[in-house]
Structures are given as C-alpha cells and as structure tokens.
Scaffold this active site. Structure first.
Site, mmCIF file in Angstrom:
data_model
loop_
_atom_site.group_PDB
_atom_site.id
_atom_site.type_symbol
_atom_site.label_atom_id
_atom_site.label_comp_id
_atom_site.label_asym_id
_atom_site.label_seq_id
_atom_site.Cartn_x
_atom_site.Cartn_y
_atom_site.Cartn_z
ATOM 1 N N GLY A 1 0.903 -1.253 0.000
ATOM 2 C CA GLY A 1 0.048 0.045 -0.071
ATOM 3 C C GLY A 1 0.926 1.374 0.068
ATOM 4 O O GLY A 1 0.231 2.575 -0.023
ATOM 5 N N SER B 1 1.599 8.397 1.699
ATOM 6 C CA SER B 1 0.936 7.016 2.045
ATOM 7 C C SER B 1 1.230 6.756 3.773
ATOM 8 O O SER B 1 2.372 6.711 3.935
ATOM 9 C CB SER B 1 1.614 5.799 1.370
ATOM 10 O OG SER B 1 0.969 5.995 0.015
ATOM 11 N N ASP C 1 -1.400 -6.278 -7.514
ATOM 12 C CA ASP C 1 -2.603 -5.622 -7.522
ATOM 13 C C ASP C 1 -3.624 -6.846 -7.099
ATOM 14 O O ASP C 1 -3.651 -7.841 -7.666
ATOM 15 C CB ASP C 1 -3.137 -5.364 -8.810
ATOM 16 C CG ASP C 1 -4.360 -4.598 -9.028
ATOM 17 O OD1 ASP C 1 -5.281 -5.289 -8.285
ATOM 18 O OD2 ASP C 1 -4.533 -3.753 -10.090
ATOM 19 N N VAL C 2 -4.132 -6.464 -6.016
ATOM 20 C CA VAL C 2 -4.938 -7.300 -5.453
ATOM 21 C C VAL C 2 -6.110 -7.804 -5.712
ATOM 22 O O VAL C 2 -6.963 -8.778 -5.359
ATOM 23 C CB VAL C 2 -5.433 -6.866 -3.756
ATOM 24 C CG1 VAL C 2 -3.978 -6.715 -2.824
ATOM 25 C CG2 VAL C 2 -6.285 -5.522 -3.835
ATOM 26 N N ILE D 1 -4.443 -0.718 2.194
ATOM 27 C CA ILE D 1 -5.129 -0.646 0.829
ATOM 28 C C ILE D 1 -6.466 -0.592 0.862
ATOM 29 O O ILE D 1 -7.290 -1.202 1.625
ATOM 30 C CB ILE D 1 -4.849 -2.190 0.099
ATOM 31 C CG1 ILE D 1 -3.478 -1.869 -0.210
ATOM 32 C CG2 ILE D 1 -5.757 -2.103 -1.186
ATOM 33 C CD1 ILE D 1 -2.964 -3.526 -1.046
ATOM 34 N N ALA E 1 -12.522 2.955 -3.587
ATOM 35 C CA ALA E 1 -13.835 3.195 -4.132
ATOM 36 C C ALA E 1 -13.934 4.162 -5.355
ATOM 37 O O ALA E 1 -13.071 4.854 -5.454
ATOM 38 C CB ALA E 1 -14.614 3.391 -3.215
ATOM 39 N N TYR F 1 -18.325 9.220 3.022
ATOM 40 C CA TYR F 1 -17.533 8.023 3.212
ATOM 41 C C TYR F 1 -18.329 7.163 2.666
ATOM 42 O O TYR F 1 -17.598 5.974 2.146
ATOM 43 C CB TYR F 1 -17.372 7.817 4.838
ATOM 44 C CG TYR F 1 -16.001 7.005 4.752
ATOM 45 C CD1 TYR F 1 -14.497 7.561 4.449
ATOM 46 C CD2 TYR F 1 -15.749 6.077 5.591
ATOM 47 C CE1 TYR F 1 -13.463 6.776 4.380
ATOM 48 C CE2 TYR F 1 -14.670 5.259 5.672
ATOM 49 C CZ TYR F 1 -13.537 5.514 5.005
ATOM 50 O OH TYR F 1 -12.378 4.659 5.099
ATOM 51 N N LYS G 1 -15.187 -0.827 5.110
ATOM 52 C CA LYS G 1 -14.557 -0.974 6.509
ATOM 53 C C LYS G 1 -15.175 -1.704 7.617
ATOM 54 O O LYS G 1 -14.460 -2.278 8.286
ATOM 55 C CB LYS G 1 -14.157 0.490 7.112
ATOM 56 C CG LYS G 1 -13.110 1.398 6.258
ATOM 57 C CD LYS G 1 -11.803 0.672 5.976
ATOM 58 C CE LYS G 1 -10.690 1.703 5.519
ATOM 59 N NZ LYS G 1 -9.602 1.102 4.937
ATOM 60 N N SER H 1 -5.728 8.817 -1.105
ATOM 61 C CA SER H 1 -6.889 8.209 -1.164
ATOM 62 C C SER H 1 -7.954 9.215 -0.243
ATOM 63 O O SER H 1 -9.171 9.148 -0.786
ATOM 64 C CB SER H 1 -6.894 6.859 -0.445
ATOM 65 O OG SER H 1 -6.180 6.118 -0.937
HETATM 66 P P1 NAD Z 1 -2.636 6.081 -0.149
HETATM 67 O O1 NAD Z 1 -3.484 6.361 -1.522
HETATM 68 O O2 NAD Z 1 -1.389 6.549 -0.211
HETATM 69 O O3 NAD Z 1 -2.859 4.286 0.016
HETATM 70 C C1 NAD Z 1 -4.000 3.563 -0.612
HETATM 71 C C2 NAD Z 1 -3.040 2.508 -1.260
HETATM 72 O O4 NAD Z 1 -4.119 1.563 -1.752
HETATM 73 C C3 NAD Z 1 -2.406 2.928 -2.592
HETATM 74 O O5 NAD Z 1 -0.936 2.392 -2.284
HETATM 75 C C4 NAD Z 1 -3.154 2.257 -3.719
HETATM 76 O O6 NAD Z 1 -1.966 1.950 -4.752
HETATM 77 C C5 NAD Z 1 -3.365 1.080 -2.872
HETATM 78 N N1 NAD Z 1 -4.304 0.306 -3.736
HETATM 79 C C6 NAD Z 1 -5.460 0.659 -4.201
HETATM 80 N N2 NAD Z 1 -6.136 -0.468 -4.953
HETATM 81 C C7 NAD Z 1 -5.475 -1.429 -5.173
HETATM 82 C C8 NAD Z 1 -5.309 -2.467 -5.714
HETATM 83 N N3 NAD Z 1 -6.236 -3.094 -6.407
HETATM 84 N N4 NAD Z 1 -4.181 -3.545 -5.438
HETATM 85 C C9 NAD Z 1 -3.183 -2.988 -4.725
HETATM 86 N N5 NAD Z 1 -3.249 -1.840 -4.089
HETATM 87 C C10 NAD Z 1 -4.320 -0.987 -4.339
HETATM 88 O O7 NAD Z 1 -3.908 6.372 1.007
HETATM 89 P P2 NAD Z 1 -3.780 6.057 2.376
HETATM 90 O O8 NAD Z 1 -4.674 7.119 3.191
HETATM 91 O O9 NAD Z 1 -2.229 5.766 2.989
HETATM 92 O O10 NAD Z 1 -4.638 4.771 2.696
HETATM 93 C C11 NAD Z 1 -4.068 3.570 3.194
HETATM 94 C C12 NAD Z 1 -5.221 3.014 4.175
HETATM 95 O O11 NAD Z 1 -5.315 3.685 5.420
HETATM 96 C C13 NAD Z 1 -6.328 2.831 3.529
HETATM 97 O O12 NAD Z 1 -6.773 1.508 3.568
HETATM 98 C C14 NAD Z 1 -7.256 3.490 3.898
HETATM 99 O O13 NAD Z 1 -8.779 3.582 3.877
HETATM 100 C C15 NAD Z 1 -7.042 3.550 5.400
HETATM 101 N N6 NAD Z 1 -7.057 4.921 6.146
HETATM 102 C C16 NAD Z 1 -6.762 6.095 5.562
HETATM 103 C C17 NAD Z 1 -7.145 7.191 6.540
HETATM 104 C C18 NAD Z 1 -6.786 8.727 5.926
HETATM 105 O O14 NAD Z 1 -7.593 9.537 6.326
HETATM 106 N N7 NAD Z 1 -5.831 8.782 4.983
HETATM 107 C C19 NAD Z 1 -7.664 7.129 7.653
HETATM 108 C C20 NAD Z 1 -7.882 5.944 8.081
HETATM 109 C C21 NAD Z 1 -7.549 4.911 7.373
#
Ligand code: NAD
Length: 251
Positions: free
Chosen positions: A14, A20, A65-66, A88, A91, A151, A158, A191
């Site tokens: 991720g 990230s 890619d998952v 990861i 949406a 959301y 989630k 994201s």
């Molecule tokens: P980010 O965009 O940096 O990370 C999201 C990652 O998901 C990216 O690296 C993207 O390449 C990967 N991804 C998406 N589709 C994919 C696929 N098909 N195969 C493989 N990888 C895939 O954003 P982030 O905020 O660091 O998100 C990381 C996690 O943290 C997520 O689960 C997000 O929901 C969660 N999260 C984020 C926040 C926030 O406010 N940023 C808060 C709570 C939880």
C-alpha cells in the site's frame, strides 16, 4: 531507535507515495530494524515505489494488484514473514460523491473486493509464511461504525474489513498469528483526497478531538510498530484507534 523489530521481516502493501500511511509505517519499521518487502499497484507506481524502496533499504519490491489472483500468488513465494501491513483501499469516485443509496452494484462490489476481501486473500497467502507466528495489521476508519458524510460505501467496506479482522484473528490465533486493525484519524493522503469535502472532516477533528489537532502519520506508524513487535503479543482481533481521541466524542 530501539530495535523493536530487529530480525523481523515485514511485508508492506500500500505504499504509493511519501504521504501514504504505509510509507510512514515502513519508515518506522525500518527505524526499528525490520527488513522490508514492499509491493505496489500497477505499472504507474513501479518507479516511484522502487525509489522509495531503495531509500528504505527494502530487500524486495514487486507489483501486487489485489484484484489479480496471479499477483496475489506471488505473495506465497516469499520466504519467512513476521509481519504484514495491509494498507489498501479503493472506491469509485462517483460512489463517494453521490448519495449512498445510489451506490451501484459494481461500485459496491469493487470497494468491498479491494478494501476488505483483499485482507482475507493476503492473510491466506501470508499465514503459511509465518511459521514462527506473526502479526497482520490493516488500516481502517471510524466510518465503519459511524456515519461520516461522503464516506459512503467505504464505510461499509471498513465494517466488513473489521469483521474480517476478527474472523482471521480467531482462526489464526492458534498458529500464534495476531490480526489487528488500526483506526487512523483522517490524514491528507491521495486516497483521502477522493472523499468530497475531506478538508471539512480535518477541521472538525482539529476542533473537537481531545488533542484539538489531527493525527500525525508517525503516530499511526508507531502503533503499527507496537502491534508488530513482541510488545503487542497479548493483542489480537482488535481495532486500535489512533485518531487524537476523536472517536470517543459525543456532543
Ligand atoms: P494511499 O492512497 O496512499 O494508499 C492507498 C493504497 O491502496 C495505495 O498504495 C494504492 O496503490 C493501494 N491500492 C488501491 N487499489 C489497489 C489494488 N487494486 N491493489 C493493490 N493496491 C491498491 O492512502 P492512505 O490514506 O495511506 O490509505 C491507506 C489505508 O489507510 C487505506 O486502507 C485507507 O482506507 C486507510 N485509512 C486512511 C485514512 C486517511 O485519512 N488517509 C484514515 C483511516 C484509514
């Protein structure tokens, strides 16, 4: 540096860029002495994530890619693992922009597949590599249990992810594999920018959270270090909030 993860190998899925949450976690794991394996999603992220992997001293970096079984199969070929970080989610933008009731069948399935089912698939591939036990950590958000404007389908994904954490923790516990989620406060990442009016969420948290500020990604990363290290040995199936305390607040 206190070497909490010395001698441990961690797979981190991720990392997309320096913002990230997975990058902050990889940095903290490195600081604590872990050996890192990173994955990236798709050709577009190959070069940037390879550069970050070099900076982090990762021993391996490869595409995963998952949504693709052939990519997930590569995970089973890794050697011994002690920790896995699943960071990861995805949406479709339109499902985060329009009313939740308008969510399409395809959009619902995609969000759940990438953001929740992938944790099950990753756990299935990684568990046999954790021969000495280990820790699996995923990232979740308060939208799983509370309604947060825009959301939408991500909240449903989630909720599913958090339930998956509990079922995985129950099944993998006898093999000394712990499975937990960190519920991070909102952080400005690529994201997060996909969520309409995200800046309003940040302001609301800064105004109302016990700490009267937002979450620092380094705080999320240090919680992940705790869960991945032996300090977290008594914890499984849990959702740990690292959100400046926002989740406890009512009026
Ligand atoms: P980010 O965009 O940096 O990370 C999201 C990652 O998901 C990216 O690296 C993207 O390449 C990967 N991804 C998406 N589709 C994919 C696929 N098909 N195969 C493989 N990888 C895939 O954003 P982030 O905020 O660091 O998100 C990381 C996690 O943290 C997520 O689960 C997000 O929901 C969660 N999260 C984020 C926040 C926030 O406010 N940023 C808060 C709570 C939880």
């Amino acid at each position: 540096m206190s070497n909490l993860l010395e001698g441990k190998t961690a797979l981190v899925l991720g990392v997309a860029n320096k913002w990230s949450l997975a990058y902050a976690i990889a940095q903290a794991f490195r600081r604590e002495g872990a050996s890192l394996i990173l994955t990236y999603q798709g050709e577009r992220l190959k070069k940037p994530v390879e550069d970050l992997a070099t900076e982090l001293g990762a021993s391996r970096v490869f595409e995963c890619d998952v949504t693709r079984d052939e990519d997930l199969a590569r995970l089973s070929e890794l050697g011994r693992l002690d920790a896995v970080v699943h960071s990861i989610a995805f949406a479709n933008r339109e499902d985060l922009d329009r009313p939740f009731v308008e969510t399409s069948r395809a959009g619902f399935a995609l969000a759940l597949e990438v953001s929740a089912y992938s944790m099950v698939a990753v756990a299935r591939a990684a568990a046999p590599l954790m021969s000495e036990g280990g820790a699996m950590i995923t990232l979740t958000y308060l939208g799983s249990s509370r309604v947060l404007t825009n959301y939408n389908v991500m909240g449903v994904a989630k909720a599913s992810l958090e339930a998956a954490v509990r079922y995985l923790a129950s099944e993998l516990g006898p093999r000394k594999i712990r499975v937990n989620a960190i519920s991070a406060g909102p952080v400005k990442t690529a994201s997060a920018r996909g969520i309409k009016d995200f800046s309003k969420i940040l302001s609301a948290v800064a105004e109302r959270a016990p700490f009267r500020r937002n979450t620092d990604p380094a705080e999320v990363a240090d919680a992940a270090v705790f869960l991945a290290s032996d300090l977290g040995r008594g914890v499984t199936g849990d959702v740990m909030f690292v959100d400046a305390g926002f989740h406890i607040m009512g009026l």
